[in-house]
Write a protein that holds these residues in place. Sequence first.
Motif, PDB file in Angstrom:
ATOM      1  N   ASP A  21       0.957  -0.787  -0.243  1.00 56.00           N
ATOM      2  CA  ASP A  21       0.256  -0.376  -0.492  1.00 56.00           C
ATOM      3  C   ASP A  21       1.002   0.753   0.101  1.00 56.00           C
ATOM      4  OD1 ASP A  21      -2.722  -1.483   0.106  1.00 56.00           O
ATOM      5  OD2 ASP A  21      -2.547  -1.291   2.006  1.00 56.00           O
ATOM      6  N   SER A  25       1.298   3.780  -2.918  1.00 59.02           N
ATOM      7  CA  SER A  25       0.761   5.021  -2.932  1.00 59.02           C
ATOM      8  C   SER A  25       0.565   5.939  -3.471  1.00 59.02           C
ATOM      9  CB  SER A  25       0.921   5.094  -1.348  1.00 59.02           C
ATOM     10  OG  SER A  25       1.962   5.613  -0.648  1.00 59.02           O
ATOM     11  N   THR A  36       4.017   8.202  -7.368  1.00 60.83           N
ATOM     12  CA  THR A  36       4.164   7.033  -6.452  1.00 60.83           C
ATOM     13  C   THR A  36       5.064   6.621  -5.530  1.00 60.83           C
ATOM     14  OG1 THR A  36       4.517   5.648  -7.695  1.00 60.83           O
ATOM     15  CG2 THR A  36       2.848   5.611  -7.985  1.00 60.83           C
ATOM     16  N   TYR A  37       4.787   6.289  -4.224  1.00 61.29           N
ATOM     17  CA  TYR A  37       5.919   6.696  -3.505  1.00 61.29           C
ATOM     18  C   TYR A  37       6.813   5.271  -4.090  1.00 61.29           C
ATOM     19  CZ  TYR A  37       8.785   5.448   0.927  1.00 61.29           C
ATOM     20  OH  TYR A  37       9.471   5.668   1.911  1.00 61.29           O
TER      21      TYR A  37
END
Length: 318
Positions: A21, A25, A36-37
């Motif tokens: 997740d 994320s 995204t990360y």
Amino acid sequence: MKKIIILSILILSKSIFLYSDVVNSIVATVGSIPITYEDFISRKSFLTLQARSVGQRVTDKMVYKDLVEERIMYLKLKEFNYTIEETDISRRLENIAKQYNLTIKQFERQLKSEGISYEEYRNSIKKQIAIENLSGLVINNAEVTDEEADEFYKSTKNKSMFESDTLVKISWIFFEAKTFVEKGEKRDLAIRVRNIAINNNKSFEELAKMYSDDKRTKNSGGDLGYNLLYDAGKRSLPAQVNVGLSLVKRGYRAGTVSTVRELVGRGFYIVKITAVEKDNDSIRTRVKNYLSEQKLRESFVKWLDDETKRVAIKVYEE
């Protein structure tokens, strides 16, 4: 015992899902394109390795800036209906690999061994293609006039970076000697003519017209034209030209007259360094290319800054 194992599996499974997740994320959006990360972590690792190689460090802000600017470029290309083909990226990567005598697979393994992400390296190639194409689309004029180039070269302290080569103008006087008797006579004549030349009793040009046995250059005062200094020592050049270039390479200046040299089986000769000049056309071209690239880079950075203010960017706080 069984309960402990099941509990451990449940905890492990939960941590994997949590990690997944976090990685997937979205930390920011640039227009319609997300960051995204995972994008952030991957890019930071790549940029950190690059910065470390030149003794610099990368901050989170720099990583975000790089990712944001990249996505702005892709959005702009989309506006122009331009798509960067994967085959174009692959072709460039293959050419880079060939420079190191590696296949693309070997190149990928080499990057991995150095801790460099192949995917991020591929992204950097894609970004470079985007910059090249966008520069032509969004920058109106990066041309440099001859006057601008000449003024810049005149004022710059680091002239050596633009000086590609030196032009050397050479003249000669040839004394033909076909027989053994002629060799002695012509050697003596060559020595006398040289002494006249170095004592400035007559100009080298006049002496060539009076004494040279080379019909092609006699009437032009022995003029052999201009040659590039870096050609010194090449076998394809006549011996007399190589002698003149070699003298300049050893530090002799314009006006120098060589000692008497022999052309085996043909006779004797002397050469004069008539002029030593910088290849100004080549210098101007180099300066213009340098200034054009600088102007293009500055204009592109300004355009990118303006686009960053225009495009909707949202950063999601933790």
